[in-house]
Design a protein around this motif. Structure first.
Motif, PDB file in Angstrom:
ATOM      1  N   TYR A 206       8.585  35.373 147.342  1.00 26.64           N
ATOM      2  CA  TYR A 206       8.026  34.016 147.413  1.00 26.64           C
ATOM      3  C   TYR A 206       9.139  32.972 147.528  1.00 26.64           C
ATOM      4  O   TYR A 206       9.013  31.991 148.277  1.00 26.64           O
ATOM      5  CB  TYR A 206       7.177  33.737 146.178  1.00 26.64           C
ATOM      6  CG  TYR A 206       6.520  32.371 146.192  1.00 26.64           C
ATOM      7  CD1 TYR A 206       5.373  32.151 146.949  1.00 26.64           C
ATOM      8  CD2 TYR A 206       7.053  31.317 145.453  1.00 26.64           C
ATOM      9  CE1 TYR A 206       4.770  30.901 146.973  1.00 26.64           C
ATOM     10  CE2 TYR A 206       6.468  30.067 145.472  1.00 26.64           C
ATOM     11  CZ  TYR A 206       5.324  29.861 146.229  1.00 26.64           C
ATOM     12  OH  TYR A 206       4.731  28.622 146.257  1.00 26.64           O
ATOM     13  N   GLU A 207      10.235  33.187 146.816  1.00 26.00           N
ATOM     14  CA  GLU A 207      11.364  32.256 146.851  1.00 26.00           C
ATOM     15  C   GLU A 207      12.242  32.457 148.076  1.00 26.00           C
ATOM     16  O   GLU A 207      13.257  31.792 148.239  1.00 26.00           O
ATOM     17  CB  GLU A 207      12.216  32.424 145.582  1.00 26.00           C
ATOM     18  CG  GLU A 207      11.505  32.059 144.297  1.00 26.00           C
ATOM     19  CD  GLU A 207      11.157  30.577 144.217  1.00 26.00           C
ATOM     20  OE1 GLU A 207      11.896  29.776 144.843  1.00 26.00           O
ATOM     21  OE2 GLU A 207      10.158  30.234 143.556  1.00 26.00           O
ATOM     22  N   ARG A 208      11.864  33.397 148.906  1.00 22.80           N
ATOM     23  CA  ARG A 208      12.608  33.738 150.132  1.00 22.80           C
ATOM     24  C   ARG A 208      14.057  34.132 149.815  1.00 22.80           C
ATOM     25  O   ARG A 208      14.985  33.817 150.557  1.00 22.80           O
ATOM     26  CB  ARG A 208      12.572  32.581 151.144  1.00 22.80           C
ATOM     27  CG  ARG A 208      11.173  32.319 151.702  1.00 22.80           C
ATOM     28  CD  ARG A 208      11.199  31.521 152.969  1.00 22.80           C
ATOM     29  NE  ARG A 208       9.874  31.220 153.485  1.00 22.80           N
ATOM     30  CZ  ARG A 208       9.126  32.054 154.221  1.00 22.80           C
ATOM     31  NH1 ARG A 208       9.604  33.250 154.509  1.00 22.80           N
ATOM     32  NH2 ARG A 208       7.927  31.692 154.656  1.00 22.80           N
ATOM     33  N   ASP A 209      14.203  34.847 148.713  1.00 20.72           N
ATOM     34  CA  ASP A 209      15.508  35.357 148.304  1.00 20.72           C
ATOM     35  C   ASP A 209      15.573  36.832 148.694  1.00 20.72           C
ATOM     36  O   ASP A 209      15.138  37.714 147.953  1.00 20.72           O
ATOM     37  CB  ASP A 209      15.683  35.186 146.794  1.00 20.72           C
ATOM     38  CG  ASP A 209      17.096  35.510 146.320  1.00 20.72           C
ATOM     39  OD1 ASP A 209      17.791  36.294 147.002  1.00 20.72           O
ATOM     40  OD2 ASP A 209      17.492  34.989 145.257  1.00 20.72           O
ATOM     41  N   SER A 210      16.119  37.102 149.858  1.00 18.69           N
ATOM     42  CA  SER A 210      16.091  38.467 150.406  1.00 18.69           C
ATOM     43  C   SER A 210      16.900  39.441 149.555  1.00 18.69           C
ATOM     44  O   SER A 210      16.490  40.580 149.362  1.00 18.69           O
ATOM     45  CB  SER A 210      16.593  38.470 151.847  1.00 18.69           C
ATOM     46  OG  SER A 210      17.919  37.983 151.917  1.00 18.69           O
ATOM     47  N   GLU A 211      18.047  39.010 149.040  1.00 21.34           N
ATOM     48  CA  GLU A 211      18.871  39.913 148.250  1.00 21.34           C
ATOM     49  C   GLU A 211      18.188  40.254 146.933  1.00 21.34           C
ATOM     50  O   GLU A 211      18.211  41.407 146.486  1.00 21.34           O
ATOM     51  CB  GLU A 211      20.241  39.284 147.982  1.00 21.34           C
ATOM     52  CG  GLU A 211      21.218  40.217 147.277  1.00 21.34           C
ATOM     53  CD  GLU A 211      21.422  41.527 148.021  1.00 21.34           C
ATOM     54  OE1 GLU A 211      21.519  42.580 147.348  1.00 21.34           O
ATOM     55  OE2 GLU A 211      21.471  41.518 149.265  1.00 21.34           O
ATOM     56  N   ALA A 212      17.564  39.263 146.295  1.00 18.68           N
ATOM     57  CA  ALA A 212      16.847  39.520 145.049  1.00 18.68           C
ATOM     58  C   ALA A 212      15.642  40.418 145.296  1.00 18.68           C
ATOM     59  O   ALA A 212      15.320  41.287 144.476  1.00 18.68           O
ATOM     60  CB  ALA A 212      16.396  38.203 144.416  1.00 18.68           C
ATOM     61  N   ALA A 213      14.967  40.240 146.439  1.00 17.91           N
ATOM     62  CA  ALA A 213      13.816  41.079 146.781  1.00 17.91           C
ATOM     63  C   ALA A 213      14.249  42.514 147.004  1.00 17.91           C
ATOM     64  O   ALA A 213      13.592  43.460 146.552  1.00 17.91           O
ATOM     65  CB  ALA A 213      13.119  40.527 148.025  1.00 17.91           C
TER      66      ALA A 213
END
Length: 236
Positions: A206-213
């Motif tokens: 949702y936060e568009r944080d690809s590395e965290a995803a």
């Protein structure tokens, strides 16, 4: 020394010729093939090898028989050539292998989804989370459908048709593996852990944080593998 000469069946030769004619556009997509009699005359053979060749083409998904008679050339896309995997028996080794495959594919799919998702994808993920939340305290419900929906939406949100098709090909085995793993996690505490891991994945996307995803999905799937006893899991 004599070299062996390959003697191909007549139907195999007809099949190769028909495939080549479809490939080069002589029989283009959405066109009707000549009748069996016409093809027999074209190739100078009987109707029997023609029927055999047409059966193979239909089984391969290159042509289809339509009501009213006749065979028609289908429009073939590369992703449709990946054959459906059907497995009726799932042992623990297969579950380990599948979860390893998921770890490889879904970590990157989650990262892509964080960048590419659309509004509808988030709504579907929220629905899947809500449905899984209902299963946390209900020990009679396995929860595999809600779990599968959550992961399927993430794959879809990656907007890579090959990723989606690959996972669709093992969907039957995937759902069985999910049911297997969730049955092992019927304790409320373990269910809550799975839910929190899903929530972490959702928030990162949702936060568009690809590395965290990517990291959250990898952690989730590695935890699943450890709970099932897969000692091949690499340390974090």
């Amino acid at each position: 020394m004599r070299l062996p000469i390959e003697r191909k069946k007549v139907s195999s030769q007809v099949l190769e010729q028909l495939k080549e004619m479809i490939k080069n556009g002589e029989f283009p997509a959405h066109s009707k093939l000549p009748s069996e009699m016409e093809l027999a005359e074209l190739f100078g053979v009987s109707r029997s090898p023609i029927r055999e060749a047409l059966s193979v083409l239909e089984a391969s998904g290159l042509i289809e028989s339509k009501q009213g008679g006749g065979s028609w050339v289908k429009e073939v896309q590369l992703t449709n050539l990946l054959e459906q995997v059907t497995l009726d028996i799932v042992d623990i080794g297969q579950v380990y292998d599948l979860l390893e495959l998921r770890s490889i594919i879904e970590t990157e799919a989650a990262a892509l989804a964080a960048v590419r998702y659309q509004k509808q994808d988030i709504l579907e993920l929220e629905l899947a989370l809500a449905q899984f939340a209902k299963t946390v305290e209900d020990r009679e419900v396995v929860g595999d459908e809600a779990d599968y929906m959550f992961h399927r939406v993430i794959i879809k949100a990656s907007y890579n048709p090959f990723l989606e098709q690959t996972m669709a090909n093992v969907s039957e085995l995937l759902q069985k593996a999910l049911a297997f793993s969730l049955k092992k996690n019927r304790l409320q505490q373990k269910r809550e852990e799975v839910y929190r891991e899903h929530l972490t994945i959702f928030n990162a996307i949702y936060e568009r944080d690809s590395e965290a995803a990517r990291k959250a999905m990898n952690t989730h799937l590695q935890n699943v593998r450890r709970k099932l006893g897969d000692n091949r899991v690499l340390p974090n």
